[in-house]
Design an enzyme around this catalytic site. Sequence first.
Site, PDB file in Angstrom:
ATOM      1  N   LYS A  33       0.832  -1.207   0.000  1.00 58.31           N
ATOM      2  CA  LYS A  33       0.000   0.000   0.000  1.00 58.31           C
ATOM      3  C   LYS A  33       0.865   1.255   0.000  1.00 58.31           C
ATOM      4  O   LYS A  33       0.659   2.167  -0.800  1.00 58.31           O
ATOM      5  CB  LYS A  33      -0.904  -0.041   1.234  1.00 58.31           C
ATOM      6  CG  LYS A  33      -1.571   1.269   1.595  1.00 58.31           C
ATOM      7  CD  LYS A  33      -2.398   1.132   2.850  1.00 58.31           C
ATOM      8  CE  LYS A  33      -1.596   1.002   4.093  1.00 58.31           C
ATOM      9  NZ  LYS A  33      -0.869   2.219   4.504  1.00 58.31           N
ATOM     10  N   THR A  34       1.839   1.301   0.922  1.00 62.43           N
ATOM     11  CA  THR A  34       2.686   2.497   1.032  1.00 62.43           C
ATOM     12  C   THR A  34       3.507   2.691  -0.241  1.00 62.43           C
ATOM     13  O   THR A  34       3.625   3.809  -0.750  1.00 62.43           O
ATOM     14  CB  THR A  34       3.618   2.383   2.265  1.00 62.43           C
ATOM     15  OG1 THR A  34       2.809   2.152   3.418  1.00 62.43           O
ATOM     16  CG2 THR A  34       4.420   3.647   2.465  1.00 62.43           C
ATOM     17  N   ASP A 213      -4.321   8.220   2.863  1.00 65.69           N
ATOM     18  CA  ASP A 213      -3.892   6.891   3.280  1.00 65.69           C
ATOM     19  C   ASP A 213      -4.831   6.398   4.390  1.00 65.69           C
ATOM     20  O   ASP A 213      -5.430   7.200   5.099  1.00 65.69           O
ATOM     21  CB  ASP A 213      -2.457   7.013   3.810  1.00 65.69           C
ATOM     22  CG  ASP A 213      -1.826   5.668   4.110  1.00 65.69           C
ATOM     23  OD1 ASP A 213      -2.256   4.662   3.528  1.00 65.69           O
ATOM     24  OD2 ASP A 213      -0.888   5.628   4.936  1.00 65.69           O
ATOM     25  N   GLU A 214      -4.961   5.082   4.546  1.00 71.68           N
ATOM     26  CA  GLU A 214      -5.777   4.476   5.610  1.00 71.68           C
ATOM     27  C   GLU A 214      -7.199   5.058   5.603  1.00 71.68           C
ATOM     28  O   GLU A 214      -7.732   5.445   6.652  1.00 71.68           O
ATOM     29  CB  GLU A 214      -5.126   4.691   6.991  1.00 71.68           C
ATOM     30  CG  GLU A 214      -3.711   4.154   7.114  1.00 71.68           C
ATOM     31  CD  GLU A 214      -3.634   2.638   7.206  1.00 71.68           C
ATOM     32  OE1 GLU A 214      -4.663   1.960   7.011  1.00 71.68           O
ATOM     33  OE2 GLU A 214      -2.538   2.110   7.446  1.00 71.68           O
ATOM     34  N   GLN A 244      -9.590  -3.885   7.469  1.00 70.91           N
ATOM     35  CA  GLN A 244      -8.789  -3.388   8.596  1.00 70.91           C
ATOM     36  C   GLN A 244      -9.429  -2.168   9.256  1.00 70.91           C
ATOM     37  O   GLN A 244      -8.753  -1.365   9.890  1.00 70.91           O
ATOM     38  CB  GLN A 244      -7.365  -3.046   8.133  1.00 70.91           C
ATOM     39  CG  GLN A 244      -6.578  -4.271   7.689  1.00 70.91           C
ATOM     40  CD  GLN A 244      -5.121  -3.945   7.405  1.00 70.91           C
ATOM     41  OE1 GLN A 244      -4.346  -3.687   8.321  1.00 70.91           O
ATOM     42  NE2 GLN A 244      -4.756  -3.963   6.133  1.00 70.91           N
ATOM     43  N   ARG A 590      -0.088  -9.108  10.982  1.00 70.52           N
ATOM     44  CA  ARG A 590       1.135  -8.400  11.392  1.00 70.52           C
ATOM     45  C   ARG A 590       2.340  -9.324  11.251  1.00 70.52           C
ATOM     46  O   ARG A 590       3.477  -8.860  11.247  1.00 70.52           O
ATOM     47  CB  ARG A 590       1.063  -7.947  12.869  1.00 70.52           C
ATOM     48  CG  ARG A 590      -0.032  -6.962  13.256  1.00 70.52           C
ATOM     49  CD  ARG A 590      -0.138  -5.775  12.367  1.00 70.52           C
ATOM     50  NE  ARG A 590      -1.128  -5.999  11.323  1.00 70.52           N
ATOM     51  CZ  ARG A 590      -1.166  -5.363  10.162  1.00 70.52           C
ATOM     52  NH1 ARG A 590      -0.247  -4.464   9.877  1.00 70.52           N
ATOM     53  NH2 ARG A 590      -2.095  -5.619   9.275  1.00 70.52           N
TER      54      ARG A 590
END
Length: 683
Positions: A33-34, A213-214, A244, A590
């Site tokens: 994603k980043t 983002d997010e 998420q 994670r």
Amino acid sequence: MEKIFKNLNDSQSAAVKQTEGPVLILAGAGSGKTTTIISRLAYLIEVVGIPPANTLTLTFTNKAAREMKERSMAMMEKNGAYPPLLCTFHKFGLLFLKFNIHRLGRQNNFVVIDTDDKKRIIKKINSELPTPLIASEISRYKNSLMSPDDAYKQAELFNYKQIAEVYREYENHLKENNLVDFDDLIALTYKLLDENPELAQETSQKYQYIMIDEYQDTNELQLKLIQKLCTSHNNICVVGDDDQSIYGWRGAHIRNIMEFDEDFEGASVFKLEENYRSRAPILKTANALIEHNRSRLGKSLIATRGEGEDVAILNSNDENEEARKIALKIQKLLDSGVEASEIAILYRVNVLSRSIEEGLNRAGIGYKLVGGVRFLERAEVKDLISYIRVITNNHDDFSLKRIVNKPKRGLGKASVDKIELAAHAKGSSIFEYIKTVDFAELEALVKKKNATTLKKFIADIDDVARVAKESTYEFIDVLEDTFHLKDIYVNMQDGQERILNMDEFYGLFRDFIKNHPEASLDEFLNELTLQSEQDQVEGESIYMMSIHASKGLEFEHVFVIGMEEGFLPLVGDGSDLEEERRLGYVSFTRAKESLTLSHAGSRFYKGRRSDLAKSRFFNEAGLCDGSLIVEKKTAYKKGDLVRHKIFGTGRVTGVSKSGREFKLQINFAGTKRDILASFVERL
């Protein structure tokens, strides 16, 4: 251009190249994603030719913003004199208000207060009602754009009318002392854009390409702010993962990502499903669990790192046995050469950390508790911050009252109260009153010795403030040399630790000034206020944290404890089973190399030992038998707004089963009622 696309897969490349119009990038955990969002920023600037100053990229933590800024700048060669604005929502609000808060008749040298300060102000105004309740309601009012008058009109019960009155006094206090709270950073920014169409147009034209983002973590007010920033265009690209979305309890609204195409028509959607983080067995488990959720856009993570260890299950009789077993497994990992910082222990409920902490202590394994008592909230550090606040803003009465007797100056509470009353009677701050009042008048309020002490204290503050204007870097040494703050703790039992904390703070200050030589003291204070839980994650030790605090992080080896009904998932009290599953999914994903899921047959909790059933998530994730529980789904969760044909609008405060139906506990503007779910509609 080759540098930008070198490490992108086909889905990522397609998302990067779609520069015009609304874009939703649905990015699974560990799917790059980043990388995608920073590549898109670099592509806009380096290839399309958009000036960096015309872009705006928003995220949620300072840690994420720093990482994204460093990585995107490394991709660019001709990035110009001004770097792109890449920061948190709150930092954007802070910068925007610095330039525009004068339109509200306020000064731009305001200071941002933190939650602790907010509660102290509230307690001073009203100590009868629970302070956390008032703080929470004020936050809700601000995020719903309700003024104190609106809040008062809506309140029906006396207690809620009282809260509305506190809200009014609280707002007056902030304005009088030139303070803003965390919620103001977004709410006042939106208010300015909403009330000044030409400012909204101008700001939107400045930021012609916006990336968020997010996005699943945005709330209703943040969505409204984003829409204002898109006044003159629809070049909005959001990146997020509906699986998420775990912050419903603090106002994040999953509908923002689920209904993105309704808010921004003609949206292009890209799915990133290739996972570059976790081994196949971990992803298989996470996919199986999340597929039980109905409210999702739908995607499945694909492993690119191949097979690995099966997900391990740790069975223990109680929490002490669990702690011993986990400590043993961690010691083996450390002995095999695994770095401590690559190991994390996660839990749904903070109280579960205690037994694990004891187990690690017994085994001599160092750990760091993320989200425990934060460094900046320790008393000795708060004292230092209060000194700096008074130096930057002499009218900050509550900070002055915190430090007026630190170190001890022989001033009792009664003396300080008298001075405060006298100052308010003259319409003055305490600092200004002590500074300007005749010595005789001050002596009439307090003893002569105290009057002399107070005059000297104020003069010393002024002297240190002058140094701060001349040399910010030297200021911190002058502060210590003038007030001898470390001396307070020399003879205390934990004094050495407190002095080390103060030294750490002094180092933090010097480091900030070294990196920002032109920065002022209030900029340093504002930077501190914007720190987040995840800014604690650095250094060599294993990490213990809540699942909420772990989002966005990754570790080679992850242990998830408390896999029991009532802990994960949390059940009853209005918990949302779909959000609990998303928490399970976040915790599983994670892990990069190994995932261990631990459950105990009993735990000591809330003063008694209870037998516990295995989490249903074991069953749903296809791992082993768990508590197979099939429940009728309710669409309502704690915090939802609903309408009843007789009682009107209310907020759900709890959800429970009632036979085959669900019973909602609803607060109708202070009047509480239990109503069956089928008799209300969601707003």
